[in-house]
Design a protein around this motif. Sequence first.
Motif, PDB file in Angstrom:
ATOM      1  N   GLY A   1       0.817  -1.209   0.000  1.00 18.50           N
ATOM      2  CA  GLY A   1       0.000   0.000   0.000  1.00 18.50           C
ATOM      3  C   GLY A   1       0.852   1.261   0.000  1.00 18.50           C
TER       4      GLY A   1
ATOM      5  N   GLY B   1      -0.495  -0.611  -4.495  1.00 17.97           N
ATOM      6  CA  GLY B   1      -1.632  -0.843  -3.602  1.00 17.97           C
ATOM      7  C   GLY B   1      -2.454   0.421  -3.388  1.00 17.97           C
TER       8      GLY B   1
ATOM      9  N   ASP C   1      -6.354   1.055  -4.014  1.00 15.05           N
ATOM     10  CA  ASP C   1      -7.268   1.600  -3.002  1.00 15.05           C
ATOM     11  C   ASP C   1      -7.988   2.846  -3.515  1.00 15.05           C
TER      12      ASP C   1
ATOM     13  N   GLY D   1      -7.721  -3.487  -2.980  1.00 16.09           N
ATOM     14  CA  GLY D   1      -7.046  -4.538  -3.746  1.00 16.09           C
ATOM     15  C   GLY D   1      -7.861  -5.817  -3.867  1.00 16.09           C
TER      16      GLY D   1
ATOM     17  N   ASP E   1      -9.576  -7.226  -7.293  1.00 18.77           N
ATOM     18  CA  ASP E   1      -9.070  -8.534  -7.730  1.00 18.77           C
ATOM     19  C   ASP E   1     -10.248  -9.493  -7.966  1.00 18.77           C
TER      20      ASP E   1
ATOM     21  N   GLY F   1       1.639  -6.523   0.345  1.00 21.59           N
ATOM     22  CA  GLY F   1       0.208  -6.821   0.296  1.00 21.59           C
ATOM     23  C   GLY F   1      -0.329  -7.122  -1.098  1.00 21.59           C
TER      24      GLY F   1
ATOM     25  N   ASN G   1      -2.344 -10.549  -5.086  1.00 21.10           N
ATOM     26  CA  ASN G   1      -3.161 -10.386  -6.304  1.00 21.10           C
ATOM     27  C   ASN G   1      -3.059 -11.603  -7.234  1.00 21.10           C
TER      28      ASN G   1
END
Length: 352
Positions: free
Chosen positions: A158, A184, A188, A201, A205, A286, A290
């Motif tokens: 992020g 990220g 967002d 995310g 996804d 993070g 994905n």
Amino acid sequence: MRWSCGPTWWTGRETYAGDVIVLGIETSCDETAAAVVDDRMRVVSSVVESSIDQHRAFGGVVPELAGRAHVTHIGPVVARALDQADLDPLAPAIDAIAVTSGPGLIGSLLVGLSAAKGFALAWDVPFVGVNHLEGHLFAPLLETPDLEWPMLTLLVSGGHSLIVLQSAPGVHEVLGETIDDAAGEAYDKVARWLGLGYPGGPEIDRLAREGTAGRLKLPVSMTGGGYDFSFSGLKTAVVRATERDADVALADVAASFQAAVCEQLIRKLRAALEHHEVRGIALAGGVAANSALRAAMVELASDFAVTCHLPSLEMCTDNAAMIAAAGIYRVALDGPSPLDLAADPNWQLAAV
Ligand code: KG4
Ligand code: ZN
């Protein structure tokens, strides 16, 4: 105290005795985490308490709320991690404490760092400040102890998007990074624009799997010939395109956006692979959760005949096991940190 054994802890697999035990503490954002890891990279225990439910309504992490939640959670989380590792929570037989001291939210970092200093004094053990991004680089090693070096890691979260060349554990060089938004962060922001929940995310996804990627024409920003990324133009392009075509299906927007993000990330990593001889590639952070990016990484690795390391979903997101792992190497290479170590909210990942 075993600090005299120094770097030989890790130089060569045969020295991995498993008898050096480190407590890791992570509080850089909205996860309060503690973990016990040994020098064979075995995760003996790992506890993560997230305050994300408190932030959802605001569409992003609220620093003050995150800091307050860390104060509430830090004691119980550390006690649980020690207990699950069969260690005495009042006087644990550990060799060091590794704590994230940057980058991150200052009010969050201070909670973990202060707690680590207090525990270090109370238990008479050294502590070491760890860069959160270096922690992410260690996540693949915790799940694949026989990783092959050198390797290229795509660290996407992020707050950061980096391509890192790792020559050995704890020895790395940043080849490229984002010049504006992190991957990220773009997820967002686009999710917020589309009226989806936070964090964006996982929502995008999931939606993207039901959409058609070519439906929305989006640019793939290339930021010149180097390895740097740029995502803010892509976010603006999504806003403009959806304003022009208000009837476009959300799933098609999600699929088109996701394809453009992955294409940029993979193109840059491909360029880095063309110019650096490595034995493997890895994903971290993070955004490594994905699904499209994971699939593209496997394909890329096969094109270059190198190994591909995809951390489990728990290892992609913030945890303290990765901080403990990085701490084991940092303390062996650099020694413990002084007790007056300050938190650094903007700590860059420097070449070491
Ligand atoms: O590493 P992380 O847990 O926290 C930071 O250090 O930033 O990363 C969180 C970021 C969020 O921006 C979130 O939207 C993104 O990772 N993320 C994803 C997925 N799961 C989480 N992005 C794309 N696809 C996902 N499946
Ligand atoms: Zn992170």
